[in-house]
Design an enzyme around this catalytic site. Structure first.
Site, short mmCIF file in Angstrom:
data_model
loop_
_atom_site.label_atom_id
_atom_site.label_comp_id
_atom_site.label_asym_id
_atom_site.label_seq_id
_atom_site.Cartn_x
_atom_site.Cartn_y
_atom_site.Cartn_z
N SER A 257 0.86 -1.18 0.00
CA SER A 257 0.00 0.00 0.00
C SER A 257 0.90 1.23 0.00
CB SER A 257 -0.85 0.00 1.28
OG SER A 257 -1.44 1.27 1.48
N TYR B 241 -2.81 -1.31 10.49
CA TYR B 241 -2.73 -1.48 9.02
C TYR B 241 -1.40 -0.93 8.49
CZ TYR B 241 -4.18 -1.22 4.10
OH TYR B 241 -4.26 -1.37 2.74
P1 NAD Z 1 -11.37 -6.19 -0.42
O1 NAD Z 1 -11.97 -6.11 0.93
O2 NAD Z 1 -12.24 -6.01 -1.62
O3 NAD Z 1 -10.57 -7.55 -0.61
C1 NAD Z 1 -9.83 -8.15 0.41
C2 NAD Z 1 -9.84 -9.62 0.17
O4 NAD Z 1 -9.06 -10.29 1.18
C3 NAD Z 1 -11.26 -10.20 0.25
O5 NAD Z 1 -11.42 -11.09 -0.83
C4 NAD Z 1 -11.25 -10.92 1.59
O6 NAD Z 1 -12.15 -12.01 1.60
C5 NAD Z 1 -9.82 -11.40 1.63
N1 NAD Z 1 -9.41 -11.83 2.97
C6 NAD Z 1 -9.57 -11.17 4.13
N2 NAD Z 1 -9.12 -11.93 5.15
C7 NAD Z 1 -8.65 -13.08 4.59
C8 NAD Z 1 -8.04 -14.24 5.12
N3 NAD Z 1 -7.85 -14.39 6.43
N4 NAD Z 1 -7.68 -15.24 4.27
C9 NAD Z 1 -7.90 -15.11 2.93
N5 NAD Z 1 -8.47 -14.02 2.38
C10 NAD Z 1 -8.84 -13.02 3.22
O7 NAD Z 1 -10.21 -5.09 -0.42
P2 NAD Z 1 -9.13 -4.72 -1.53
O8 NAD Z 1 -9.10 -3.26 -1.59
O9 NAD Z 1 -9.34 -5.48 -2.78
O10 NAD Z 1 -7.79 -5.20 -0.80
C11 NAD Z 1 -6.88 -6.13 -1.35
C12 NAD Z 1 -5.48 -5.79 -0.88
O11 NAD Z 1 -5.11 -4.52 -1.41
C13 NAD Z 1 -5.32 -5.69 0.63
O12 NAD Z 1 -4.09 -6.26 1.02
C14 NAD Z 1 -5.31 -4.19 0.87
O13 NAD Z 1 -4.59 -3.84 2.03
C15 NAD Z 1 -4.60 -3.72 -0.39
N6 NAD Z 1 -4.81 -2.31 -0.71
C16 NAD Z 1 -6.02 -1.84 -1.10
C17 NAD Z 1 -6.16 -0.50 -1.41
C18 NAD Z 1 -7.45 0.11 -1.90
O14 NAD Z 1 -7.52 1.32 -2.07
N7 NAD Z 1 -8.48 -0.68 -2.19
C19 NAD Z 1 -5.07 0.37 -1.28
C20 NAD Z 1 -3.85 -0.14 -0.85
C21 NAD Z 1 -3.73 -1.48 -0.56
#
Ligand code: NAD
Length: 270
Positions: free
Chosen positions: A155, A168
């Site tokens: 991130s 986080y």
């Molecule tokens: P999201 O909530 O749509 O997806 C997160 C996914 O992780 C979901 O499919 C959830 O079921 C899964 N998950 C959660 N706990 C789990 C576990 N114990 N075992 C297996 N799967 C698990 O959110 P996202 O935005 O798609 O996030 C995905 C990644 O991207 C994360 O690591 C998040 O920190 C990172 N991220 C997202 C953003 C953003 O703006 N969306 C920015 C920076 C980083």
């Protein structure tokens, strides 16, 4: 030299947390590039099946598997099941992650442990199993110039502090050093480990930040590109990092953030 019609043809990828958001986008992008994709999920079987259906609808291959990445036995089972089905693993996308926000002085140990357990320990457990398999197989030039590739979903908060999200931000700072250390340790074996550092991407994790016009306009103040990112933006970066096009790239974070790290507060002369 082997000419591939698709960059990841004949390779096998595991994408954790692929039932939603960025993980779903990355799973579809890797499949479009020719990889067979293991769509991991922790609770939403129906959403994971939907992602797999889309992949298969486009002529791709894969299967869904339930596994909590913070549980060692689940991770071992996910890798052994994948290797049983496809013989090996070429690409791991360590994507699963979540937020449990609280003011620091009110943050419970449970909130801290939950986020670190999934966002950081989960990435450790999955990367360790991937590395074991990459070492065992070594480079097989008809698959890839690398013995294996790991992409950690980090991130912008691996470098930007984030009040109210200490667990986080600490997890993503930890992912950065985990990624760099494994990259250094296994580069001699032609294993590549890199991160993607998304900025704000339109997914359920940050729904509140883009759902209303007011929230969206507020968000845009942080993004020089003046648009929120989409899962497809991250998917394209993941395909590049997984492919031989980035063969000499190791130990970096590729920020996919529309310029969020460019101190946008200085846009109007500071
Ligand atoms: P999201 O909530 O749509 O997806 C997160 C996914 O992780 C979901 O499919 C959830 O079921 C899964 N998950 C959660 N706990 C789990 C576990 N114990 N075992 C297996 N799967 C698990 O959110 P996202 O935005 O798609 O996030 C995905 C990644 O991207 C994360 O690591 C998040 O920190 C990172 N991220 C997202 C953003 C953003 O703006 N969306 C920015 C920076 C980083």
């Amino acid at each position: 030299m082997i000419v591939k019609t698709k960059k990841l043809q004949g390779q096998v990828a595991i994408v954790t947390g692929a039932s939603s958001g960025i993980g779903a986008g990355v799973a579809k992008a890797l499949a479009s590039a020719g990889a067979a994709v293991v769509v991991n999920y922790s609770s939403s079987a129906d959403k994971a099946e939907e992602v797999l259906k889309e992949i298969k609808g486009e002529g791709g291959d894969g299967f869904t598997i339930k596994a909590d990445v913070s549980k060692e036995e689940d991770v071992l089972r996910m890798f052994s099941e994948t290797i049983k089905r496809y013989g090996t693993v070429d690409i791991l996308v360590n994507n699963a992650g979540l937020q449990k926000d609280a003011k620091f002085h009110e943050m419970s140990l449970e909130q801290w442990d939950h986020v670190i357990g999934i966002n950081l320990t989960g990435q450790f457990l999955c990367a360790r199993e991937a590395i074991k398999e990459f070492i065992k197989r070594g480079v097989s030039p008809e698959r890839s110039l690398s013995a294996g590739k790991i992409i950690c979903m980090s991130s912008v908060h691996e470098v930007i502090p984030w009040a109210g999200h200490a667990n986080y931000a600490a997890s993503k700072g930890g992912v950065m050093m985990l990624m760099k250390t494994i990259a250094q340790e296994y580069a001699p074996l032609k294993i590549r480990v890199n991160s993607i550092g998304p900025g704000a991407i339109r997914t359920p994790i940050n729904y509140a930040a883009w759902q209303t016009p007011q929230a969206y306009n507020q968000l845009l103040k942080l993004i020089p590109a003046k648009r929120i990112g989409e899962a497809e933006d991250v998917g394209r970066a993941a395909v590049w990092l997984a492919s031989d096009d980035s063969e000499y790239v190791n130990g970096i974070t590729l920020f996919v953030d529309g310029g969020m790290l460019l101190y946008p507060g200085f846009e109007d002369n500071g």
